[in-house]
Design a protein around this motif. Structure first.
Motif, mmCIF file in Angstrom:
data_model
loop_
_atom_site.group_PDB
_atom_site.id
_atom_site.type_symbol
_atom_site.label_atom_id
_atom_site.label_comp_id
_atom_site.label_asym_id
_atom_site.label_seq_id
_atom_site.Cartn_x
_atom_site.Cartn_y
_atom_site.Cartn_z
ATOM 1 N N SER A 74 0.916 -1.341 0.094
ATOM 2 C CA SER A 74 -0.059 0.178 0.069
ATOM 3 C C SER A 74 0.998 1.095 0.266
ATOM 4 O O SER A 74 0.371 2.526 0.375
ATOM 5 C CB SER A 74 -0.877 0.035 1.204
ATOM 6 N N GLU A 75 2.145 1.051 -0.533
ATOM 7 C CA GLU A 75 2.928 2.347 -0.313
ATOM 8 C C GLU A 75 2.850 3.237 -1.722
ATOM 9 O O GLU A 75 2.608 2.692 -2.860
ATOM 10 C CB GLU A 75 4.455 1.783 -0.291
ATOM 11 N N SER A 76 3.158 4.628 -1.410
ATOM 12 C CA SER A 76 2.911 5.548 -2.730
ATOM 13 C C SER A 76 4.232 5.347 -3.215
ATOM 14 O O SER A 76 5.335 5.055 -2.615
ATOM 15 C CB SER A 76 2.869 6.784 -1.790
ATOM 16 N N ILE A 80 8.707 10.704 0.630
ATOM 17 C CA ILE A 80 8.741 11.824 0.839
ATOM 18 C C ILE A 80 9.558 12.011 2.366
ATOM 19 O O ILE A 80 9.004 11.108 3.237
ATOM 20 C CB ILE A 80 7.193 12.534 1.313
ATOM 21 N N HIS A 81 10.653 12.569 2.445
ATOM 22 C CA HIS A 81 11.134 12.576 3.601
ATOM 23 C C HIS A 81 10.839 14.063 4.340
ATOM 24 O O HIS A 81 11.103 15.163 3.876
ATOM 25 C CB HIS A 81 12.715 12.849 3.441
ATOM 26 N N LEU A 82 10.092 14.099 5.552
ATOM 27 C CA LEU A 82 9.732 15.154 6.076
ATOM 28 C C LEU A 82 10.583 15.628 7.226
ATOM 29 O O LEU A 82 11.065 14.910 8.050
ATOM 30 C CB LEU A 82 8.299 14.786 6.976
ATOM 31 N N GLY A 83 11.093 16.947 7.077
ATOM 32 C CA GLY A 83 11.836 17.719 7.957
ATOM 33 C C GLY A 83 11.054 18.254 8.708
ATOM 34 O O GLY A 83 10.757 19.372 8.166
ATOM 35 N N GLN A 84 10.593 18.044 9.989
ATOM 36 C CA GLN A 84 9.642 18.773 10.763
ATOM 37 C C GLN A 84 10.088 19.429 11.910
ATOM 38 O O GLN A 84 10.772 18.899 12.834
ATOM 39 C CB GLN A 84 8.410 17.879 11.262
ATOM 40 N N ALA A 85 10.143 20.814 11.847
ATOM 41 C CA ALA A 85 10.596 21.453 13.115
ATOM 42 C C ALA A 85 9.882 20.928 14.280
ATOM 43 O O ALA A 85 8.774 20.965 14.041
ATOM 44 C CB ALA A 85 10.542 22.928 12.778
ATOM 45 N N THR A 95 1.031 15.444 14.107
ATOM 46 C CA THR A 95 1.702 15.599 12.812
ATOM 47 C C THR A 95 2.367 14.455 12.440
ATOM 48 O O THR A 95 2.356 13.946 11.230
ATOM 49 C CB THR A 95 2.934 16.873 12.717
ATOM 50 N N ILE A 96 3.193 13.675 13.214
ATOM 51 C CA ILE A 96 3.883 12.362 12.648
ATOM 52 C C ILE A 96 2.734 11.304 12.599
ATOM 53 O O ILE A 96 3.003 10.808 11.590
ATOM 54 C CB ILE A 96 4.853 12.048 13.904
ATOM 55 N N GLN A 97 1.733 11.317 13.339
ATOM 56 C CA GLN A 97 0.779 10.188 12.769
ATOM 57 C C GLN A 97 -0.048 10.529 11.750
ATOM 58 O O GLN A 97 0.103 9.465 11.142
ATOM 59 C CB GLN A 97 -0.269 10.201 14.132
ATOM 60 N N LYS A 98 -0.292 11.529 11.380
ATOM 61 C CA LYS A 98 -1.156 11.965 10.290
ATOM 62 C C LYS A 98 -0.117 11.935 9.201
ATOM 63 O O LYS A 98 -0.455 11.523 7.949
ATOM 64 C CB LYS A 98 -1.949 13.111 10.200
ATOM 65 N N SER A 99 1.105 12.116 9.245
ATOM 66 C CA SER A 99 1.857 12.149 7.843
ATOM 67 C C SER A 99 2.334 10.864 7.553
ATOM 68 O O SER A 99 2.431 10.360 6.430
ATOM 69 C CB SER A 99 3.275 12.937 8.228
ATOM 70 N N GLY A 103 1.443 8.632 4.056
ATOM 71 C CA GLY A 103 2.360 7.960 3.144
ATOM 72 C C GLY A 103 3.909 8.446 3.232
ATOM 73 O O GLY A 103 4.733 8.074 2.351
ATOM 74 N N VAL A 104 4.239 9.437 4.312
ATOM 75 C CA VAL A 104 5.703 9.789 4.265
ATOM 76 C C VAL A 104 6.513 8.506 4.640
ATOM 77 O O VAL A 104 5.958 7.776 5.372
ATOM 78 C CB VAL A 104 5.669 10.947 5.462
ATOM 79 N N THR A 105 7.633 8.507 4.179
ATOM 80 C CA THR A 105 8.334 7.399 3.984
ATOM 81 C C THR A 105 9.678 7.504 5.207
ATOM 82 O O THR A 105 10.203 6.626 5.912
ATOM 83 C CB THR A 105 9.169 6.991 3.003
ATOM 84 N N THR A 106 10.053 8.853 5.649
ATOM 85 C CA THR A 106 11.013 9.183 6.511
ATOM 86 C C THR A 106 10.866 10.500 7.438
ATOM 87 O O THR A 106 10.222 11.505 6.704
ATOM 88 C CB THR A 106 12.274 9.302 5.968
#
Length: 243
Positions: A74-76, A80-85, A95-99, A103-106
């Motif tokens: 079920s992977e996109s 997407i590598h999310l750099g979240q302040a 933010t982590i849960q919903k990202s 489909g965020v990967t990292t």
């Protein structure tokens, strides 16, 4: 009866029996009150999932037999590598849960000038472990069979300076280009989301030096958690698997 999905980090072998981890057993036995003969789905983050049947339950343990492997992905196609302040309290957890559901990967938590969160040493390590548990729970809920990794938190500049072939994006309300006008990324996206107070002028200038593209989501200024999820959704609609 609900058919739960449970993450088990070890090797899963069709035909074998084993005891669920304490977390898995607690959820299946004490929370869901499942019993002998009930079925559930297991995954270990290596791809695919396994159908299993409960053989025995006690107050402290649940033994299951693995019946079947299902090669479900079920992977996109968009990585997407999310750099979240790092944001305060439950906002970062949300933010982590919903990202992950989107489909965020990292995920790399970032310290920035206006971060407002002071964590270090053992407290920081425990927070990262908590975030990884949130990731696993989001995978269990959303049907993902690969588990994104929460990397060690970094200073924003160190993360921005990393060598990568990903398309680098930084949201900015005065940017000239929107996600709809971006070139198609060939090696995924590195998405920077600033803190609740926004990035400083120096930080914005720094990201430009490291070839981050300033990207517009719309005319309104969004909260950090809203910005992250809106950007991920827009990227998945444009380049991924959301239609």
């Amino acid at each position: 009866m609900r058919h739960p999905r449970i993450f088990e980090s070890g090797e899963l072998i069709v035909g074998s029996s084993f005891e669920l981890s304490p977390d898995g057993a607690g959820h299946v036995g004490r929370v869901l009150r499942m019993t002998t003969g009930d079925t559930l789905t297991l995954f270990n983050g290596k791809g695919g999932q396994y159908q299993a049947t409960i053989e025995q339950t006690t107050k402290k343990s649940v033994t299951v037999q693995i019946d079947e492997f299902q090669d479900i992905n079920s992977e996109s196609p968009l990585k997407i590598h999310l750099g979240q302040a790092i944001s305060r309290g439950e906002k970062m957890d949300f933010t982590i849960q919903k990202s992950v559901e989107l489909g965020v990967t990292t995920i790399t938590p970032l310290f920035s000038e206006r971060c407002g969160v002071k964590l270090s040493g053992e407290r920081l390590e425990k927070k990262v472990q908590q975030w990884q548990k949130i990731v696993i729970s989001a995978c269990e809920q959303s049907g993902r069979n690969f588990v994104p990794q929460v990397l060690a938190p970094k200073q924003l500049k160190d993360w921005a300076a990393e060598q990568t072939t990903e398309l680098k994006l930084n949201l900015h309300p005065r940017a000239k280009y929107s996600i709809n006008t971006l070139p198609e990324p060939t090696n995924g996206v590195r998405l920077l989301i600033g803190p609740e107070g926004g990035l400083s002028a120096d930080e914005i200038s720094m990201t430009e030096q490291f070839n981050f593209e300033e990207t517009l989501l719309g005319p309104r200024v969004l909260r950090t958690e809203t910005a992250a999820l809106t950007a991920i959704t827009a990227l998945q609609c444009r380049f991924g698997d959301l239609g």
